[in-house]
Design an enzyme around this catalytic site. Structure first.
Site, mmCIF file in Angstrom:
data_model
loop_
_atom_site.group_PDB
_atom_site.id
_atom_site.type_symbol
_atom_site.label_atom_id
_atom_site.label_comp_id
_atom_site.label_asym_id
_atom_site.label_seq_id
_atom_site.Cartn_x
_atom_site.Cartn_y
_atom_site.Cartn_z
ATOM 1 N N HIS A 20 0.855 -1.273 -0.016
ATOM 2 C CA HIS A 20 0.139 -0.112 0.005
ATOM 3 C C HIS A 20 0.867 1.187 0.139
ATOM 4 C CE1 HIS A 20 -4.312 -1.270 0.407
ATOM 5 N NE2 HIS A 20 -3.734 -2.506 0.230
ATOM 6 N N ASP A 119 -4.838 6.704 1.584
ATOM 7 C CA ASP A 119 -5.432 5.254 1.262
ATOM 8 C C ASP A 119 -6.925 5.290 1.989
ATOM 9 O OD1 ASP A 119 -5.735 2.506 1.536
ATOM 10 O OD2 ASP A 119 -3.510 2.263 1.295
ATOM 11 N N HIS A 150 -16.593 -4.293 -0.417
ATOM 12 C CA HIS A 150 -16.604 -3.715 1.007
ATOM 13 C C HIS A 150 -17.734 -2.795 1.048
ATOM 14 C CE1 HIS A 150 -12.775 -5.221 2.316
ATOM 15 N NE2 HIS A 150 -12.289 -4.967 1.299
ATOM 16 N N ASN A 363 -1.494 -5.111 -7.150
ATOM 17 C CA ASN A 363 -0.516 -4.396 -8.072
ATOM 18 C C ASN A 363 0.159 -5.711 -9.029
ATOM 19 O OD1 ASN A 363 -0.401 -1.684 -6.958
ATOM 20 N ND2 ASN A 363 -0.170 -2.888 -5.094
ATOM 21 N N GLU A 367 0.191 -5.159 -13.060
ATOM 22 C CA GLU A 367 1.834 -5.175 -13.805
ATOM 23 C C GLU A 367 1.706 -6.291 -14.954
ATOM 24 O OE1 GLU A 367 4.358 -5.355 -10.456
ATOM 25 O OE2 GLU A 367 3.373 -3.241 -9.677
ATOM 26 N N ASP A 384 -7.346 -9.754 -0.626
ATOM 27 C CA ASP A 384 -8.274 -9.546 -1.854
ATOM 28 C C ASP A 384 -7.539 -11.081 -3.052
ATOM 29 O OD1 ASP A 384 -6.137 -8.436 -2.550
ATOM 30 O OD2 ASP A 384 -7.104 -6.619 -3.472
HETATM 31 C C1 U2F Z 1 -1.181 -6.035 -0.763
HETATM 32 O O1 U2F Z 1 -0.095 -6.524 -1.653
HETATM 33 P P1 U2F Z 1 1.175 -7.303 -1.890
HETATM 34 O O2 U2F Z 1 2.552 -6.771 -1.361
HETATM 35 O O3 U2F Z 1 0.718 -8.753 -1.327
HETATM 36 O O4 U2F Z 1 1.381 -7.532 -3.346
HETATM 37 P P2 U2F Z 1 0.946 -6.751 -4.571
HETATM 38 O O5 U2F Z 1 -0.153 -5.821 -4.686
HETATM 39 O O6 U2F Z 1 1.293 -7.671 -5.943
HETATM 40 O O7 U2F Z 1 2.251 -5.689 -4.529
HETATM 41 C C2 U2F Z 1 3.723 -6.034 -4.505
HETATM 42 C C3 U2F Z 1 4.211 -4.813 -5.197
HETATM 43 O O8 U2F Z 1 5.711 -4.982 -4.817
HETATM 44 C C4 U2F Z 1 6.506 -4.915 -5.993
HETATM 45 C C5 U2F Z 1 5.721 -5.271 -7.178
HETATM 46 C C6 U2F Z 1 4.218 -4.900 -6.776
HETATM 47 O O9 U2F Z 1 4.057 -3.568 -7.065
HETATM 48 O O10 U2F Z 1 6.075 -4.901 -8.597
HETATM 49 N N1 U2F Z 1 7.724 -6.029 -6.072
HETATM 50 C C7 U2F Z 1 8.863 -5.640 -6.583
HETATM 51 O O11 U2F Z 1 8.947 -4.448 -7.347
HETATM 52 N N2 U2F Z 1 9.946 -6.503 -6.535
HETATM 53 C C8 U2F Z 1 9.797 -7.690 -5.528
HETATM 54 O O12 U2F Z 1 10.595 -8.321 -5.777
HETATM 55 C C9 U2F Z 1 8.526 -7.947 -5.201
HETATM 56 C C10 U2F Z 1 7.320 -6.900 -5.187
HETATM 57 C C11 U2F Z 1 -1.989 -7.271 -0.518
HETATM 58 F F1 U2F Z 1 -1.174 -8.327 0.269
HETATM 59 C C12 U2F Z 1 -2.617 -7.646 -1.581
HETATM 60 O O13 U2F Z 1 -3.349 -8.733 -1.228
HETATM 61 C C13 U2F Z 1 -3.412 -6.524 -2.217
HETATM 62 O O14 U2F Z 1 -4.037 -7.077 -3.376
HETATM 63 C C14 U2F Z 1 -2.401 -5.446 -2.478
HETATM 64 C C15 U2F Z 1 -3.389 -4.049 -2.819
HETATM 65 O O15 U2F Z 1 -4.436 -3.697 -1.799
HETATM 66 O O16 U2F Z 1 -1.862 -5.058 -1.110
#
Ligand code: U2F
Length: 466
Positions: A20, A119, A150, A363, A367, A384
């Site tokens: 986030h 946020d 939600h 994210n 991507e 989610d």
């Molecule tokens: C929470 O996010 P998460 O961290 O579980 O996962 P993502 O939404 O996929 O975001 C990970 C980000 O970290 C970056 C990647 C994403 O932008 O490009 N990243 C990176 O640059 N290099 C790496 O080696 C590893 C990751 C939550 F856990 C999820 O369930 C939700 O969907 C999300 C949004 O609310 O937030």
């Protein structure tokens, strides 16, 4: 030299967990570049700000963004129980006082705050903005579909008796209810982030449960999404609740990707390694920033990669490296690379990537689709992710859940073959390319997202000059 005096002071408030703060900071960076005469304060916890603003990650940071730390709510000498949402709950307990203090500090240092961009999880921010008499702009970072879950969480509870008393548990009735909720018609109860929808679970879930009630207070609602990706019923419903809905496009990436990769953020040399691989041959594996694949499944995945000699790039946190089978890294060094952190947005834009093995964080999903990369989904039951897997497989049809639902050596092998070799995989890849094409158009300089972003900059730049 004369001191630079900003025209406006926008305070951004982050939900300091998982991806986030990273995603919100990406949006703030874009805004700071578009509004160079505005100063941005970025409020998050010290740990989160240290991570975000560390030298290696902050190379492209505009000068008009300043981090500001707020308390994480963890008492001195606190012993953690191991409950998954404990840190989040301690933080929620400390809010909103921690943010109010941070905002006072930022205002003393920089000047009166003219707007709050926060946020959307931080449901108390609307009241703070009201007290400050400034606009409140919440940002919804997950996929748009889960916002609807939600907003309608009470209705979903009522009929499914999740932790409640009584209610109809027949699956056909559940289905009927979801059919009446905008955007959720093709999603089943099992695919919803139930723990987040049940307000009795934790302070965190009761905070999320209030989203639907506070949204009408917002001056605009920003989503990391595109009008073109939103089902019409969902878009219309969100617009009716929040007329200032702005789909500014995916905040964690630039579409199309910039031609020159930021190699200084690639300490592990992922991009040069990918340069030496064949087009569309590599499996990129990642589990985001918070969740982990179960340890036994990490082993199974490793065995599948080793046995099939699939070229792979695996972003695996340092503390999990020891779980890999003995000698795995040496044995696979000719066709694979394990790194603690990859420049993921750029990795997924690289021509050598053929498939993304993902936990389905929002994210990561964005991507992937922005680059037309098919996915093998192993959603970790958290937030989610399961809903996102459903959207990938059954709505967008740009990926599959891993065979058997969890990583096993045979299941991973089958799913990799399906995507990389079989006819079904070819169809999935062509869907992924079609979705990428739609996004390229949606993200074009004259598209809706660009217009909505411009409107957002105008709102930020129009209120209460300092
Ligand atoms: C929470 O996010 P998460 O961290 O579980 O996962 P993502 O939404 O996929 O975001 C990970 C980000 O970290 C970056 C990647 C994403 O932008 O490009 N990243 C990176 O640059 N290099 C790496 O080696 C590893 C990751 C939550 F856990 C999820 O369930 C939700 O969907 C999300 C949004 O609310 O937030």
């Amino acid at each position: 030299p004369t001191k630079w005096v900003p025209k406006h002071h926008v305070a951004a408030m982050a939900f300091p967990f998982g991806s986030h703060p990273l995603a919100l900071l990406n949006l703030v960076k874009k805004l700071a570049m578009a509004a160079p005469d505005t100063q941005f304060s970025f409020l998050s916890t010290e740990d989160s700000n240290n991570f975000l603003f560390s030298a290696s990650k902050a190379t492209d940071l505009p000068n008009n963004i300043k981090p500001c730390n707020v308390s994480d709510g963890v008492p001195m000498n606190h012993v953690f129980s191991g409950r998954p949402t404990e840190r989040v709950d301690l933080f929620v307990k400390a809010a909103p006082d921690n943010f109010r203090k941070g905002l006072e500090l930022a205002a003393t240092e920089i000047g009166q705050i003219s707007c709050l961009i926060t946020d959307a999880f931080l449901v108390f921010s609307g009241a703070i903005a009201e007290d400050l008499s400034v606009p409140w702009i919440p940002v919804w970072l997950p996929l748009a579909y889960s916002l609807s879950a939600h907003i309608y969480s009470d209705k979903i509870h009522q009929y499914c008796a999740i932790g409640g008393n009584g209610g109809d548990t027949e699956s056909s009735s559940k289905r009927k209810i979801l059919e009446t909720i905008p955007g959720l018609a093709k999603i089943s109860i099992e695919d919803l982030p139930l723990e987040a929808l049940n307000d009795k679970q934790s302070l965190f879930s009761s905070m999320l449960n209030r989203i639907g009630n506070v949204l009408p207070q917002a001056n605009a609602l920003v989503m990391s999404f595109y009008d073109e990706l939103c089902p019409k019923s969902l878009l219309d419903d969100l617009k009716s609740r929040c007329p200032g809905l702005l789909n500014v496009g995916f905040v964690s990436i630039t579409i199309p990707p910039p031609p020159l990769p930021l190699s200084n953020t690639d300490a592990a040399g992922c991009l040069s390694w990918l340069d030496s691989q064949k087009t569309m041959s590599v499996a990129y594996i990642s589990c985001g920033t918070v969740a982990n694949f179960p340890h036994n499944e990490i082993k199974e995945l490793a065995e599948a990669l080793q046995e099939n000699r699939i070229p792979f790039l695996w972003s695996l946190r340092e503390n999990l490296r020891g779980i890999l089978p003995d000698g795995f890294i040496e044995r696979t060094s000719l066709h694979g690379k394990v790194v603690p952190w990859a420049p993921q947005a750029q990795v997924l834009a690289h021509k050598s990537i053929g498939v993304h093995v993902t936990h389905c964080g929002a994210n990561s999903v964005c991507e992937s689709i922005a680059n037309g990369i098919p996915m093998i989904c192993r959603p970790v039951v958290f937030a989610d992710n399961v809903t996102n897997a459903k959207i990938i497989e059954d709505i967008w049809k740009v990926g599959v859940r891993v065979d058997g639902g969890v990583f096993t050596k045979n299941g991973v092998t089958k799913s990799l073959e399906l995507i990389m070799v079989h006819e079904q995989g070819r169809k999935i890849r062509s869907k992924a390319h079609a979705l990428q094409e739609l996004l390229l158009q949606a993200a074009a300089p004259n598209g809706h997202a660009a217009q909505d972003f411009k409107t957002l900059v105008e709102i930020l730049s129009s209120n209460q000059a300092l």
